[in-house]
Design a protein around this motif. Structure first.
Motif, PDB file in Angstrom:
ATOM      1  N   ALA A  25       1.035  -1.001  -0.217  1.00  0.00           N
ATOM      2  CA  ALA A  25      -0.099  -0.023   0.042  1.00  0.00           C
ATOM      3  C   ALA A  25       0.669   1.395   0.121  1.00  0.00           C
ATOM      4  O   ALA A  25       0.098   1.389  -0.675  1.00  0.00           O
TER       5      ALA A  25
ATOM      6  N   HIS B 199      -2.790   2.638  -8.015  1.00  0.00           N
ATOM      7  CA  HIS B 199      -3.653   2.161  -7.399  1.00  0.00           C
ATOM      8  C   HIS B 199      -3.391   0.362  -7.943  1.00  0.00           C
ATOM      9  O   HIS B 199      -4.054  -0.551  -7.640  1.00  0.00           O
TER      10      HIS B 199
ATOM     11  N   GLN C  92      -5.447  -4.514  -7.399  1.00  0.00           N
ATOM     12  CA  GLN C  92      -5.515  -3.809  -6.892  1.00  0.00           C
ATOM     13  C   GLN C  92      -6.302  -4.006  -5.379  1.00  0.00           C
ATOM     14  O   GLN C  92      -6.722  -5.727  -4.943  1.00  0.00           O
ATOM     15  N   PHE C  93      -6.115  -3.179  -4.498  1.00  0.00           N
ATOM     16  CA  PHE C  93      -6.386  -3.761  -3.851  1.00  0.00           C
ATOM     17  C   PHE C  93      -7.924  -3.080  -3.632  1.00  0.00           C
ATOM     18  O   PHE C  93      -8.256  -2.730  -4.727  1.00  0.00           O
TER      19      PHE C  93
ATOM     20  N   GLN D 169      -6.349   0.322   0.828  1.00  0.00           N
ATOM     21  CA  GLN D 169      -4.655   1.089   0.361  1.00  0.00           C
ATOM     22  C   GLN D 169      -4.365   1.449   1.468  1.00  0.00           C
ATOM     23  O   GLN D 169      -3.686   1.804   2.022  1.00  0.00           O
TER      24      GLN D 169
END
Length: 707
Positions: A403, A412, A693-694, A700
């Motif tokens: 992150a 991201h 991606q989170f 994140q």
């Protein structure tokens, strides 16, 4: 009794391996029609029916004539214009299949339909956030729900729609459903809807169309093939408007770029669907203007009735009255702080994952918090323990590093080729890796080929490793500043064409190889001088630098040019998932090295022999032997190949950081691909083409704050 027509129809249907139902579906006729024609119950088929059956069975010209004659018909001969081949048609069809498969898998992975989808509804946005109806193309009702998203979009005359909502309000769920529903209902002439995550777009650096083409090529490597007008297939699809951009996350564009991004969007007339948080879009509109010709809607909050219909279905745990969620729902009805939190699909999904899917967790715990902020932080913080259980403490620092890495890059996208690139010491780390690899290579080859003395071998290996590490570390620093390393989207083939690109790559190899050869010559002369004090330093350095710069430069030029001549785009079957793209790049790099080493070794052996013969003819004292030359070629080939791979390819950079340095320092696990895939399967990450991606930007941000 079956007629001649029925016998022919059955014969050719069975040859095609079709059932009566399948043939009826393919020909778009009734099953009763097919059954009646084959049995003879129907003996007078219409012209259109016969033609549809012939088309469905893919009959030849003679067979079609026979079938029409058996039906007592005569197919009129239509002189058709020559069919023009559309080079984009195959790419469009392949892209449709890939997009649909990808987002259907993502929807299943996100448990959108488990047990039922959360209701996502929207209302028309305020007039200040949309263009005038005259520009949009006529006033239309925009209110709707998730299963009506395509219908509402088609009401917009301009086909430009902005979807606004709070963080976690369901924008991503809506875009996924939009793509799948549009693909399921679209006409063959409709463009392919493709989701683009806007967080990686820098409008000051690259235009929208060029950026979209780059993203398409990244996620679908086959679109990197040459297009009909000289560019790539991806660029041709974008320019021909064969792609419908679904631009997700306008709010995720880097700070300060929202207004330039909106200005850039307003220079296009592309049909599109754009999503954003309300505040970021409103601020951009205040500083520029609304999105030209675009209607706008705002996602609505979930209601208490929505929660009461959804949360009890997610668990079989017993509670008061048989419903473990009853105390929470009662609090929501009473208008407590929970009513402020459980209004977005994100927070409801987190609550469901923590309390419905995890044993021994009672949702009544949510009643113990005093503020909405405390509840949200609790849900975000409890998500990983609920998902990983006893392993949560181990994985939390790894997720925190990822992150923080993304925040430093302002993106991201967890792209494997960018892992480690946020480090301020990346060039030094690359140089160290190159130095160790080349030094060990030299030590091993020298010991095997010429039996070098330990002291001299260690000294020379250390010096050549240091020099090479510095040269390639600086090369990596320069390349990373000017053009970040990205995955290759080519493969090596046996047949290539020699053109301008080949000569340019050859000249690049000549210059780069010459620089490395000159450094090698200096190190070699210094090493000889240290071991042999009688060595003539001045003349030795000049000769070595000149010889090795020439030989290494020509050798690298030959190899670079040969590789350029053999490269071709990845084929259509190449997948764009992270693991597949890593594997494709690994294979490419290994094939590159397997080509580089023997060609360079043989060239150096022959070239140094020729140079030695020439210098001897000019009365220079030269010590040369085929074994020494081959040793030099192997060291240069293997060491140079390793140095090039580790410092100047995306896969080599990945190996240095993701597989060695970051695991060695405890910031990431040793098996990073397996960890990312596991996090994806657990719902912590989502997959967007070739990157992860989170699950949500808020997750994140939460993990980044933990570092």
């Amino acid at each position: 009794m079956a007629s001649q027509f029925g016998l022919l129809l059955r014969q050719w249907r069975q040859r095609a391996g079709l059932s009566q139902e399948a043939l009826a579906q393919r020909a778009a006729v009734g099953i009763r029609t097919v059954r009646g024609l084959e049995t003879g119950e129907r003996t007078d088929p219409r012209m259109g029916t016969v033609r549809a059956l012939a088309d469905a069975l893919e009959l030849t010209g003679a067979e079609r004539s026979e079938l029409f004659a058996a039906a007592g018909r005569h197919e009129p001969v239509v002189v058709a214009e020559p069919v023009r081949f559309d080079p984009l048609a195959e790419a469009v069809e392949t892209l449709k299949v890939a997009v649909e498969a990808r987002w259907r898998r993502e929807e299943e992975q996100g448990q959108i339909h488990d047990p039922v989808p959360l209701p996502v509804r929207w209302d028309a946005a305020p007039e200040t956030l949309r263009d005038s109806w005259l520009n949009i193309g006529g006033e239309a009702a925009l209110d709707g729900r998730l299963d009506q998203v395509v219908e509402v979009y088609r009401r917009v005359g301009s086909r430009r729609l902005v979807v606004l909502g709070r963080a976690g309000s369901g924008k991503t769920v809506l875009t996924t459903r939009f793509v799948l529903d549009l693909l399921g209902a679209q006409d063959l002439r409709d463009p392919v809807p493709v989701i683009f995550s806007l967080g990686s777009w820098h409008p000051d650096r690259v235009g929208l169309r060029d950026w979209m083409a780059e993203q398409l090529t990244r996620d679908h490597p086959f679109l990197g093939a040459p297009g009909p007008s000289g560019g790539t297939l991806a660029a041709a699809l974008v320019d021909a408007q064969r792609v419908l951009p679904v631009l997700d996350g306008f709010d995720e564009i880097a700070a300060g770029l929202h207004r330039p991004a909106l200005n850039a969007l307003n220079t296009t007339t592309l049909p599109l669907l754009l999503t954003s948080r309300v505040d970021e879009y409103r601020d951009a509109v205040a500083g520029t203007d609304v999105l030209t010709s675009a209607a706008a809607v705002v996602l609505a909050d979930l209601t208490c009735d929505d929660l009461a219909d959804y949360l009890p279905r997610t668990t079989r745990k017993a509670g008061p009255g048989g419903n473990v969620w009853k105390p929470v729902l009662d609090e929501v009805r009473n208008g407590g702080v929970l009513a402020e939190v459980l209004t977005t699909p994100l927070m409801v999904a987190l609550a469901r994952r923590i309390y419905s899917d995890t044993p021994d967790h009672d949702p009544a715990e949510l009643l113990t918090f005093g503020t909405a902020d405390e509840i949200e932080r609790h849900l975000l913080g409890s998500f990983v323990p609920a998902v990983y259980g006893a392993d949560a403490e181990q994985v939390r620092p790894w997720l925190g590093h990822l992150a923080l890495h993304l925040n430093r890059l302002g993106t991201h996208d967890i792209a494997w080729w960018q892992v480690g690139t946020s480090s301020r010491r990346r060039a030094s780390i690359i140089g160290l890796a190159v130095g160790v690899a080349v030094g060990v290579t030299d030590l091993v080859v020298e010991a095997v080929m010429v039996g070098a003395l330990i002291i001299r071998g260690l000294l020379f290996a250390s010096m050549i490793g240091l020099a090479t590490g510095v040269v390639f570390g600086l090369a990596h620093w320069y390349v990373a500043r000017t053009a970040p390393l990205e995955p290759v989207r080519t493969r090596l083939r046996l047949r290539g064409r020699f053109g301008r690109r080949v000569w340019l790559r050859g000249l690049l190899g000549l210059g780069f190889g010459g620089a490395v050869g000159a450094a090698y010559g200096v190190v070699r002369a210094v090493a000889f001088w240290l071991v042999t004090p009688l060595y003539e330093m001045t003349s030795g350095v000049l000769v070595d630098v000149g010889v090795f710069a020439l030989v290494f430069g020509l050798g690298a030029g030959v190899v670079f040019g040969l590789v350029a001549a053999l490269e071709s785009p990845l084929d259509v079957r190449s997948a764009g998932s992270p693991d597949d793209l890593i594997e494709a790049n690994r294979r490419h790099v290994l094939r590159l090295v397997s080509l580089f080493v023997p060609v360079f070794a043989v060239f150096v052996t022959m070239a140094t022999g020729a140079v030695a013969f020439g210098l001897t003819a000019l009365r220079f004292e030269v010590v040369w032997s085929p074994i020494t030359a081959l040793n030099l070629g192997l060291v240069g080939g293997v060491g140079g190949g390793l140095a090039y791979v580790l410092s100047l390819t995306a896969w080599g950079q990945w190996v240095v950081f993701a597989r060695v340095w970051l695991p060695l320092t405890g910031r990431l696990p040793w098996r990073l691909p397996a960890f990312l895939d596991d996090a994806y399967r657990r719902g912590v990450l989502r997959r967007a083409g070739a990157v992860y991606q989170f699950r949500h930007a808020r997750l994140q941000d939460h993990f980044a704050r933990l570092r």
